[in-house]
Design a protein around this motif. Structure first.
Motif, short mmCIF file in Angstrom:
data_model
loop_
_atom_site.label_atom_id
_atom_site.label_comp_id
_atom_site.label_asym_id
_atom_site.label_seq_id
_atom_site.Cartn_x
_atom_site.Cartn_y
_atom_site.Cartn_z
N ARG A 207 -26.77 22.50 -29.03
CA ARG A 207 -27.48 23.06 -28.14
C ARG A 207 -27.30 24.46 -27.44
NH1 ARG A 207 -32.69 22.13 -28.71
NH2 ARG A 207 -31.77 22.47 -30.91
N TYR A 211 -29.35 27.76 -27.91
CA TYR A 211 -29.87 28.77 -26.79
C TYR A 211 -29.27 29.92 -26.70
CZ TYR A 211 -32.39 24.68 -25.00
OH TYR A 211 -33.48 23.54 -24.95
N LYS A 212 -28.09 30.07 -27.16
CA LYS A 212 -27.26 31.36 -27.07
C LYS A 212 -27.79 32.32 -28.30
CE LYS A 212 -22.59 33.24 -27.29
NZ LYS A 212 -22.71 34.06 -28.30
N LEU A 214 -30.98 32.07 -29.38
CA LEU A 214 -32.29 32.51 -28.75
C LEU A 214 -32.23 33.73 -27.78
CD1 LEU A 214 -34.12 29.22 -27.86
CD2 LEU A 214 -34.53 30.89 -29.70
N ARG A 215 -31.14 33.63 -26.85
CA ARG A 215 -30.89 34.47 -26.09
C ARG A 215 -30.65 36.03 -26.86
NH1 ARG A 215 -25.35 34.75 -22.52
NH2 ARG A 215 -24.89 35.16 -24.53
N GLU A 222 -33.75 34.43 -19.57
CA GLU A 222 -34.36 33.09 -19.24
C GLU A 222 -33.45 31.85 -19.76
OE1 GLU A 222 -38.00 31.92 -21.14
OE2 GLU A 222 -37.85 33.83 -22.32
N TRP A 223 -32.69 32.08 -20.97
CA TRP A 223 -32.05 30.77 -21.27
C TRP A 223 -30.40 30.64 -20.82
CZ3 TRP A 223 -35.75 28.68 -23.90
CH2 TRP A 223 -36.53 29.23 -24.65
N HIS A 224 -30.11 31.35 -19.86
CA HIS A 224 -28.85 31.43 -19.19
C HIS A 224 -28.63 30.46 -18.72
CE1 HIS A 224 -25.23 32.75 -17.02
NE2 HIS A 224 -25.96 32.20 -15.76
N GLU A 226 -29.65 27.07 -19.56
CA GLU A 226 -29.68 25.97 -20.66
C GLU A 226 -28.18 26.31 -21.22
OE1 GLU A 226 -32.19 27.54 -19.88
OE2 GLU A 226 -33.82 25.99 -20.03
#
Length: 298
Positions: A207, A211-212, A214-215, A222-224, A226
């Motif tokens: 995970r 998310y990394k 995606l960022r 915005e994913w910071h 997560e």
């Protein structure tokens, strides 16, 4: 799932495993497992193991009546009429410190003797509803099989010892050291908990990188949250899994186990030797020869 909830789950798993590890296993193995295991380990079939269980609020009464279950068993095994006279005697063996009990009676006009040895005993005080306390008294006997005139009892050793080196080696796989020691429930709890913790770690890593990526692709912050959540969870689960693994090794190597009965063949071969002075006449010179002789007895 928020980090705090996942951390609480991890802490719950750790508490379950560690509480099982700290729990002192006071009951002997034969109380928990029964006598099937011991009867399978006998080296001959002239006797059998049996467990007698008694309950009473007064421990002194249990001690005074400790032979009552043995007598009742003999009555039942030989189908004796009610109030059949029976003589209970004891024979002490100085060579091994054990006592053999004999129960003598007449069975259809034929004299019979049943032999029994008490291998181990265990008393536990239980608290029931409304603060009602009661003692549970367990006795493990080796008893001659019905119809056997003279049983060949094996040697019985009650011990808590185990091979610490093998237990430590097995504990490289979490819980297997405990399984080797006969603590199956504890071992499988250790194994399952450690697998669950490594599963949480693997999920957190997946995970975190998801998310990394995606960022990095979107350039959006915005994913910071997560990323931070799964980064913390990754570290927490890794520390927990590693800590449990280390504790599992310590537990396998040093924590005591329930006492158990080991069976071995009795030592029926008694040998001894001694040195004695020997004086023999010499018929030629008329003198005497002095020396030492070895006296070997078996």
């Amino acid at each position: 799932m928020k980090t705090s909830k996942m951390c609480r789950l991890i802490l719950l798993l750790l508490a379950l495993a560690l509480s099982t590890g700290v729990y002192a296993q006071s009951k002997p193995r034969w109380v928990k497992k029964g006598v099937k295991e011991l009867n399978n380990q006998r080296l001959n079939d002239t006797y059998q193991f049996r467990i007698f269980h008694m309950e009473h609020p007064d421990e002194g009464v249990l001690v005074l009546d400790r032979f009552a279950p043995l007598i009742s068993y003999v009555d039942s095994a030989y189908n004796l009429p009610a109030n059949t006279p029976m003589t209970l005697d004891s024979i002490a063996d100085a060579s091994n410190g054990r006592t053999t009990y004999t129960l003598s009676f007449n069975d259809a006009g034929q004299p019979r003797t049943v032999y029994a040895q008490r291998v181990d005993q265990f008393t536990q005080l239980d608290d029931f509803v409304l603060n009602h306390f009661e003692y549970n008294y367990y006795q493990l006997y080796a008893i001659s099989e019905p119809g056997v005139d003279k049983p060949q009892f094996d040697d019985f050793t009650v011990t808590r010892s185990y091979n610490k080196a093998k237990a430590t080696l097995w504990s490289i796989i979490p819980g297997m050291g405990q399984v080797y020691k006969g603590q199956n429930v504890k071992g499988w709890i250790f194994f399952g908990t450690d697998i669950a913790l490594w599963g949480v770690f693997a999920m957190s890593v997946n995970r975190y990188h998801h998310y990394k990526d995606l960022r990095d692709k979107t350039g959006s912050p915005e994913w910071h949250n997560e990323i931070t959540t799964f980064k913390e969870l990754r570290a927490f689960s890794l520390i927990a899994a590693a800590g449990l693994w280390v504790y599992n090794i310590f537990d396998a190597a040093f924590c005591p186990i329930s006492r158990r009965v080991e069976i071995s063949r009795p030592n029926t071969y008694n040998a001894s030797f001694s040195w004695q002075p020997v004086v023999t006449p010499d018929p030629i010179s008329g003198s005497f020869n002095v020396g030492l002789g070895l006296d070997f007895t078996f």
